[in-house]
Scaffold this motif. Sequence first.
Motif, PDB file in Angstrom:
ATOM      1  N   ASN A  14       0.825  -1.205   0.000  1.00 58.76           N
ATOM      2  CA  ASN A  14       0.000   0.000   0.000  1.00 58.76           C
ATOM      3  C   ASN A  14       0.861   1.258   0.000  1.00 58.76           C
ATOM      4  N   GLN A  15       0.312   2.319  -0.542  1.00 53.55           N
ATOM      5  CA  GLN A  15       1.069   3.551  -0.753  1.00 53.55           C
ATOM      6  C   GLN A  15       1.670   4.145   0.529  1.00 53.55           C
ATOM      7  N   PRO A  16       0.932   4.232   1.645  1.00 55.67           N
ATOM      8  CA  PRO A  16       1.551   4.786   2.854  1.00 55.67           C
ATOM      9  C   PRO A  16       2.753   3.974   3.345  1.00 55.67           C
ATOM     10  N   PHE A  17       2.655   2.637   3.293  1.00 50.25           N
ATOM     11  CA  PHE A  17       3.775   1.813   3.747  1.00 50.25           C
ATOM     12  C   PHE A  17       4.965   1.965   2.812  1.00 50.25           C
ATOM     13  N   VAL A  18       4.710   1.961   1.504  1.00 45.36           N
ATOM     14  CA  VAL A  18       5.792   2.117   0.523  1.00 45.36           C
ATOM     15  C   VAL A  18       6.526   3.436   0.754  1.00 45.36           C
TER      16      VAL A  18
ATOM     17  N   LEU B 110      12.666  -4.767   3.489  1.00 52.07           N
ATOM     18  CA  LEU B 110      11.402  -4.036   3.474  1.00 52.07           C
ATOM     19  C   LEU B 110      11.117  -3.459   2.092  1.00 52.07           C
ATOM     20  N   ARG B 111      12.140  -3.014   1.385  1.00 49.26           N
ATOM     21  CA  ARG B 111      11.958  -2.504   0.018  1.00 49.26           C
ATOM     22  C   ARG B 111      11.548  -3.631  -0.931  1.00 49.26           C
ATOM     23  N   VAL B 112      12.073  -4.819  -0.726  1.00 55.38           N
ATOM     24  CA  VAL B 112      11.652  -5.964  -1.540  1.00 55.38           C
ATOM     25  C   VAL B 112      10.166  -6.241  -1.296  1.00 55.38           C
ATOM     26  N   LEU B 113       9.736  -6.183  -0.039  1.00 56.05           N
ATOM     27  CA  LEU B 113       8.333  -6.454   0.288  1.00 56.05           C
ATOM     28  C   LEU B 113       7.376  -5.438  -0.341  1.00 56.05           C
ATOM     29  N   THR B 114       7.854  -4.243  -0.666  1.00 57.87           N
ATOM     30  CA  THR B 114       6.978  -3.221  -1.249  1.00 57.87           C
ATOM     31  C   THR B 114       6.829  -3.366  -2.761  1.00 57.87           C
ATOM     32  N   TRP B 115       7.461  -4.352  -3.372  1.00 59.14           N
ATOM     33  CA  TRP B 115       7.451  -4.473  -4.830  1.00 59.14           C
ATOM     34  C   TRP B 115       6.062  -4.463  -5.459  1.00 59.14           C
ATOM     35  N   PRO B 116       5.087  -5.217  -4.951  1.00 61.64           N
ATOM     36  CA  PRO B 116       3.791  -5.200  -5.653  1.00 61.64           C
ATOM     37  C   PRO B 116       2.964  -3.971  -5.252  1.00 61.64           C
ATOM     38  N   GLN B 117       3.597  -2.814  -5.292  1.00 63.53           N
ATOM     39  CA  GLN B 117       2.934  -1.607  -4.797  1.00 63.53           C
ATOM     40  C   GLN B 117       1.702  -1.244  -5.611  1.00 63.53           C
ATOM     41  N   TRP B 118       0.732  -0.708  -4.911  1.00 69.03           N
ATOM     42  CA  TRP B 118      -0.507  -0.260  -5.513  1.00 69.03           C
ATOM     43  C   TRP B 118      -0.920   1.027  -4.815  1.00 69.03           C
TER      44      TRP B 118
ATOM     45  N   ARG C 205      -0.587  -5.156 -11.752  1.00 68.66           N
ATOM     46  CA  ARG C 205       0.452  -6.124 -11.365  1.00 68.66           C
ATOM     47  C   ARG C 205       0.123  -6.751 -10.013  1.00 68.66           C
ATOM     48  N   ALA C 206      -0.322  -5.937  -9.060  1.00 71.94           N
ATOM     49  CA  ALA C 206      -0.673  -6.462  -7.735  1.00 71.94           C
ATOM     50  C   ALA C 206      -1.857  -7.425  -7.823  1.00 71.94           C
ATOM     51  N   LEU C 207      -2.860  -7.070  -8.621  1.00 69.03           N
ATOM     52  CA  LEU C 207      -4.019  -7.956  -8.783  1.00 69.03           C
ATOM     53  C   LEU C 207      -3.648  -9.244  -9.518  1.00 69.03           C
ATOM     54  N   LEU C 208      -2.849  -9.115 -10.585  1.00 67.97           N
ATOM     55  CA  LEU C 208      -2.437 -10.301 -11.330  1.00 67.97           C
ATOM     56  C   LEU C 208      -1.572 -11.229 -10.488  1.00 67.97           C
ATOM     57  N   LEU C 209      -0.776 -10.663  -9.611  1.00 66.24           N
ATOM     58  CA  LEU C 209       0.046 -11.485  -8.726  1.00 66.24           C
ATOM     59  C   LEU C 209      -0.836 -12.426  -7.910  1.00 66.24           C
TER      60      LEU C 209
ATOM     61  N   GLY D 128      10.442  -8.969 -10.556  1.00 58.59           N
ATOM     62  CA  GLY D 128       9.313  -9.689  -9.971  1.00 58.59           C
ATOM     63  C   GLY D 128       9.721 -11.025  -9.394  1.00 58.59           C
ATOM     64  N   SER D 129      10.575 -11.744 -10.109  1.00 56.87           N
ATOM     65  CA  SER D 129      11.009 -13.043  -9.588  1.00 56.87           C
ATOM     66  C   SER D 129      11.870 -12.873  -8.342  1.00 56.87           C
ATOM     67  N   ALA D 130      12.607 -11.767  -8.241  1.00 59.91           N
ATOM     68  CA  ALA D 130      13.375 -11.490  -7.022  1.00 59.91           C
ATOM     69  C   ALA D 130      12.428 -11.282  -5.840  1.00 59.91           C
ATOM     70  N   TYR D 131      11.315 -10.588  -6.081  1.00 63.37           N
ATOM     71  CA  TYR D 131      10.308 -10.435  -5.024  1.00 63.37           C
ATOM     72  C   TYR D 131       9.818 -11.813  -4.583  1.00 63.37           C
ATOM     73  N   GLY D 132       9.474 -12.660  -5.556  1.00 70.10           N
ATOM     74  CA  GLY D 132       8.997 -13.996  -5.226  1.00 70.10           C
ATOM     75  C   GLY D 132      10.023 -14.820  -4.475  1.00 70.10           C
TER      76      GLY D 132
END
Length: 158
Positions: free
Chosen positions: A24-28, A45-53, A74-78, A137-141
Amino acid sequence: MAKARTVTTLGIIATAALVLVFGNQPFVEWVHNHTNPDSAWGWFLRVLTWPQWAFGPIDGSSRAMRQLLANDLRALLLILFVALILGVVAKAVTGGAGGFFLGWSALIFASALAAFLTSFIIANPTLVGAFQTAAGGSAYGLFAGWIVGAVTATAKAA
């Protein structure tokens, strides 16, 4: 009688939670403003923010709108791709080590595919750019997928 917690159900819930909580935007914005990217914790923490919306762009430019659309899609498709992968493959797995590796690998593949497909929405897309985005994306995964794997490892037989 309570429904069994299947690998697919738990994987979808864990992925959706990761996307909602850490994307989410505030956390990112908080992560980028208050953590050091050179520390292990800041990097993670930056890796965790990858699917930002987000709910809306910061400025009204068409480039910002395309990026917003790509990020949100991207977040929805994930989440959708994790559901599809787990739905197809999870019938052979009832949790434990198999559930762990299936959940982890599902997030790797789903995040790479979601990144690849949505990279064509942004302005001036290229195939090389799509491959680079899929690598991110694969790095996030790879680094966040163990969380989904840990959750799916607790699944029970359907």
